[in-house]
Design a protein around this motif. Structure first.
Motif, PDB file in Angstrom:
ATOM      1  N   GLU A  45      14.863  11.496 -14.699  1.00 40.38           N
ATOM      2  CA  GLU A  45      15.417  12.851 -14.746  1.00 40.38           C
ATOM      3  C   GLU A  45      14.349  13.869 -15.146  1.00 40.38           C
ATOM      4  OE1 GLU A  45      18.810  15.305 -17.300  1.00 40.38           O
ATOM      5  OE2 GLU A  45      18.944  13.126 -17.124  1.00 40.38           O
ATOM      6  N   ARG A  46      13.485  13.477 -16.086  1.00 32.72           N
ATOM      7  CA  ARG A  46      12.482  14.415 -16.596  1.00 32.72           C
ATOM      8  C   ARG A  46      11.286  14.554 -15.652  1.00 32.72           C
ATOM      9  NH1 ARG A  46      10.802  14.167 -22.800  1.00 32.72           N
ATOM     10  NH2 ARG A  46      13.048  14.609 -22.846  1.00 32.72           N
ATOM     11  N   HIS A  47      10.840  13.451 -15.028  1.00 30.92           N
ATOM     12  CA  HIS A  47       9.593  13.490 -14.275  1.00 30.92           C
ATOM     13  C   HIS A  47       9.745  13.227 -12.778  1.00 30.92           C
ATOM     14  CE1 HIS A  47       7.372  13.752 -18.010  1.00 30.92           C
ATOM     15  NE2 HIS A  47       7.971  12.660 -18.469  1.00 30.92           N
ATOM     16  N   GLY A  48      10.849  12.645 -12.357  1.00 30.88           N
ATOM     17  CA  GLY A  48      11.014  12.318 -10.947  1.00 30.88           C
ATOM     18  C   GLY A  48      10.326  11.002 -10.595  1.00 30.88           C
ATOM     19  N   ALA A  49      10.821  10.347  -9.523  1.00 34.57           N
ATOM     20  CA  ALA A  49      10.350   9.013  -9.160  1.00 34.57           C
ATOM     21  C   ALA A  49       8.863   9.009  -8.796  1.00 34.57           C
ATOM     22  CB  ALA A  49      11.181   8.463  -7.999  1.00 34.57           C
ATOM     23  N   GLU A  50       8.396  10.052  -8.089  1.00 35.45           N
ATOM     24  CA  GLU A  50       7.007  10.060  -7.630  1.00 35.45           C
ATOM     25  C   GLU A  50       6.025  10.109  -8.798  1.00 35.45           C
ATOM     26  OE1 GLU A  50       4.261  12.263  -4.249  1.00 35.45           O
ATOM     27  OE2 GLU A  50       5.963  13.344  -5.121  1.00 35.45           O
ATOM     28  N   ARG A  51       6.300  10.967  -9.783  1.00 40.42           N
ATOM     29  CA  ARG A  51       5.381  11.077 -10.918  1.00 40.42           C
ATOM     30  C   ARG A  51       5.445   9.831 -11.802  1.00 40.42           C
ATOM     31  NH1 ARG A  51       4.912  17.195 -13.340  1.00 40.42           N
ATOM     32  NH2 ARG A  51       4.263  18.222 -11.397  1.00 40.42           N
ATOM     33  N   VAL A  52       6.618   9.253 -11.942  1.00 43.97           N
ATOM     34  CA  VAL A  52       6.729   8.004 -12.718  1.00 43.97           C
ATOM     35  C   VAL A  52       5.914   6.902 -12.046  1.00 43.97           C
ATOM     36  CG1 VAL A  52       8.300   6.158 -13.435  1.00 43.97           C
ATOM     37  CG2 VAL A  52       8.952   8.555 -13.761  1.00 43.97           C
TER      38      VAL A  52
ATOM     39  N   ARG B  43      18.118   0.758 -19.481  1.00 46.46           N
ATOM     40  CA  ARG B  43      18.728   1.680 -18.521  1.00 46.46           C
ATOM     41  C   ARG B  43      18.701   3.140 -18.987  1.00 46.46           C
ATOM     42  NH1 ARG B  43      21.287   0.354 -14.290  1.00 46.46           N
ATOM     43  NH2 ARG B  43      21.613  -1.763 -15.060  1.00 46.46           N
ATOM     44  N   GLY B  44      19.036   3.365 -20.235  1.00 45.52           N
ATOM     45  CA  GLY B  44      19.100   4.746 -20.710  1.00 45.52           C
ATOM     46  C   GLY B  44      17.759   5.450 -20.630  1.00 45.52           C
ATOM     47  N   PHE B  45      16.697   4.759 -21.058  1.00 47.73           N
ATOM     48  CA  PHE B  45      15.387   5.397 -21.046  1.00 47.73           C
ATOM     49  C   PHE B  45      14.850   5.534 -19.622  1.00 47.73           C
ATOM     50  CE2 PHE B  45      10.691   5.365 -21.839  1.00 47.73           C
ATOM     51  CZ  PHE B  45      10.655   6.620 -22.450  1.00 47.73           C
TER      52      PHE B  45
END
Length: 452
Positions: free
Chosen positions: A409-416, A401-403
Motif C-alpha cells: 500500500e505504501r510503496h507499490g509492487a514495483e518499488r517493493v 500478511r499485515g506487514f
C-alpha cells in the motif's frame, strides 16, 4: 510400479520423482528384512545418504500400515541433530521424501523464533527435527508433547557428544516413551556412543555402512585457463558463480592460505582458514563455522585439511595445482558424495596447461577445459537464483500478511520488487573483470569453451 519394492510406496514414488535410480549402501542396509522394526546403531559417514536412509527406515513405524498421515497432533517421530544447519537440511530432505504422505514436519532449532516454533507444534506435527538444547527447552516448557512418539533418531550422535550435548540427549530420551524405536547414526562408534546406545536402545542391530567407493563418479572436473595475474580474480568469480553451500579452496602453502583468506575477507566472503599454525581449538571453531553456516568458504593446505569431512561440500577449487595425482583425487573426493553432484575446479595459469593435462591423465580423469565465468555470467546466474528462490513458492503466513499489505500500500509492487532486487545484489561481492585468454585444446580434445 515403483522399482523400490521394499519401500513404503509414497516414499518410493518420491525417490523416483527426485531422480533416484539406486540406493546407497546405508539406505539398503536399513531396509534389510533382518532389521525389521528393531533399534539400530549405524556407523555411516557424512555424505553416505543417511538422512534418506533413516527417513526410509522410519516410514513403516510412523505410518503404522497407513498410506498417509492424518490429523497431525503430537509428534510421532523425532530427529535430533547437532547443529542448526544440519537440522534444517534434514527437515528439507524429509519434506520432499514424505511429501506424498501428507506429513507435517516442524523444526525446533537454536537461533530461530521460539514463538513461531511453539505455534507450529500447537498446530500439530507428525515429525519434529531439532537441535538438543532447543528441543529440551520446548519439552521443559510443555510445548513439545513426547507422549505419542514412536521413533527417535540421533543424527551424528558422536558429534553431539563431542559438542557437549550428552545431558540434553539423555533428558530428551528419558522424556520419550519407553516403547519406542531408537535409531542412532554416528560416523564413529567410540566408547561414549556405545554406552549411550546400551542405555537407551534395546537389542540394537549394529550396521556398518560404506558409501565412499563411488564418490568420484559424481564429480565434474573443470580446468579453467587464466592469465597468471588473474588467478585470484578467477577464484572469486568461480565462488560467486556457483555460490556453493560449502566450498573448499586448496593452497600449497600456509602463506598462500593467509593471503587468500585476507583477500576474500575484504571481499565480504564468509571465510575460514585451516593451516598448520592453528591450535586444535581454533581448528574446531573454524570447522564448526562451516558446518553451521556461519562460513561458506574454507581455505586450507593439504596437511591442515587432512581427515576433515564437511557436509554439503559442493565445490572444491585448486587455487594452487596439486603436486601429484593422489593429492588431486584426495582433494576432489571431499565433494560429490551420497548422490550429490560436486565440482572440482582447477585454476590453470597459461604456463601450466600441459602440466595440468599430464596431471589429469595420470589421475585417470577427464576434465572440461573452459574459461572461468565472466562478470556478466556471474550476474546472470545471480538473476537466475533470485527468480528460482524457493521463498517465492511459500504462501504468505498470517504473521506476515499485515506487514506485506502495508508495504504494498505504501510503496507499490514495483518499488517493493526493486528494493528486493537491490538487497539481493547488494549482499554479494561484485564479480571481477577477467583478461581474455586464448582457448586451450588438450591433446585429442575439442576446443575449450566458456564455463557458462
Amino acid at each position: 510400479m515403483s522399482s523400490f519394492e521394499t519401500i513404503v510406496p509414497a516414499l518410493a514414488e518420491a525417490l523416483e520423482k527426485r531422480g533416484y535410480t539406486a540406493l546407497t549402501p546405508v539406505q539398503q542396509a536399513v531396509l534389510a528384512t533382518e532389521l525389521g522394526a528393531a533399534d539400530a546403531l549405524v556407523s555411516a559417514q557424512t555424505g553416505s545418504g543417511k538422512t534418506v536412509a533413516f527417513g526410509l527406515a522410519l516410514a513403516p513405524t510412523l505410518l503404522g500400515g497407513a498410506e498417509r498421515f492424518t490429523d497431525a497432533g503430537a509428534p510421532l517421530g523425532l530427529v535430533v541433530a547437532p547443529t542448526r544447519e544440519l537440522a534444517l537440511q534434514v527437515r528439507r530432505e524429509l519434506e520432499w521424501l514424505y511429501e506424498l504422505t501428507g506429513a507435517q514436519i516442524a523444526s525446533c532449532v537454536g537461533g530461530m523464533d521460539m514463538r513461531s516454533e511453539r505455534r507450529a507444534l500447537e498446530r500439530g506435527a507428525d515429525i519434529v527435527v531439532g537441535t538438543p538444547g532447543r528441543l529440551r527447552d520446548h519439552i521443559t516448557r510443555g510445548a513439545l508433547d513426547m507422549s505419542a512418539l514412536r521413533a527417535v533418531v540421533l543424527d551424528e550422535a558422536d558429534e553431539m557428544l563431542d559438542l557437549g550435548f550428552r545431558e540434553d540427549l539423555e533428558f530428551i530420551l528419558d522424556a520419550a516413551p519407553a516403547e519406542r524405536r531408537t535409531l542412532m547414526f554416528s560416523a564413529t562408534v567410540p566408547r561414549s556412543i556405545a554406552t549411550l546406545a546400551k542405555s537407551y536402545q534395546r537389542d540394537a542391530v549394529r550396521i556398518s555402512a560404506g558409501g565412499e567407493a563411488k564418490q568420484h563418479l559424481d564429480i565434474e572436473y573443470r580446468a579453467l585457463s587464466v592469465a597468471p595475474a588473474d588467478r585470484e580474480n578467477a577464484i572469486i568469480n568461480v565462488l560467486r558463480y556457483y555460490e556453493a553451500t560449502n566450498a573448499m579452496v586448496f593452497c600449497n602453502t600456509r602463506a598462500a592460505v593467509n593471503h587468500l583468506t585476507a583477500r576474500f575477507n575484504n571481499r565480504n566472503f564468509a571465510v575460514v582458514a585451516l593451516s598448520g599454525e592453528l591450535s586444535q581449538n581454533e581448528r574446531s571453531h573454524a570447522l564448526q563455522a562451516m558446518r553451521d553456516g556461519r562460513a561458506k568458504v574454507c581455505i586450507a593446505t593439504d596437511v591442515a585439511a587432512r581427515g576433515i569431512d564437511l557436509p554439503n561440500l559442493d565445490l572444491v577449487i585448486h587455487a594452487d595445482l596439486p603436486t601429484n595425482p593422489e593429492t588431486l583425487l584426495h582433494r576432489s573426493g571431499r565433494t560429490g558424495r551420497a548422490g550429490r553432484k560436486g565440482v572440482s575446479a582447477l585454476i590453470v595459469p597459461n604456463n601450466a596447461r600441459r602440466r595440468t593435462e599430464r596431471l589429469l591423465n595420470n589421475a585417470g580423469l577427464t576434465a572440461t577445459w573452459a574459461s572461468p565465468p565472466s562478470a556478466d555470467e556471474v550476474l546472470r546466474r545471480d538473476d537466475e537464483r533470485i527468480l528460482a528462490d524457493p521463498a517465492f513458492g511459500e504462501p504468505v503466513s498470517d504473521d506476515e500478511r499485515g506487514f506485506v499489505e502495508t508495504l504494498l500500500e505504501r510503496h507499490g509492487a514495483e518499488r517493493v520488487a526493486a528494493a528486493f532486487v537491490r538487497l539481493c545484489r547488494g549482499s554479494r561481492s561484485a564479480p571481477e573483470d577477467l583478461l581474455d585468454v586464448a582457448p586451450f585444446t588438450p591433446t585429442g580434445d575439442r576446443p575449450a569453451r566458456r564455463l557458462g
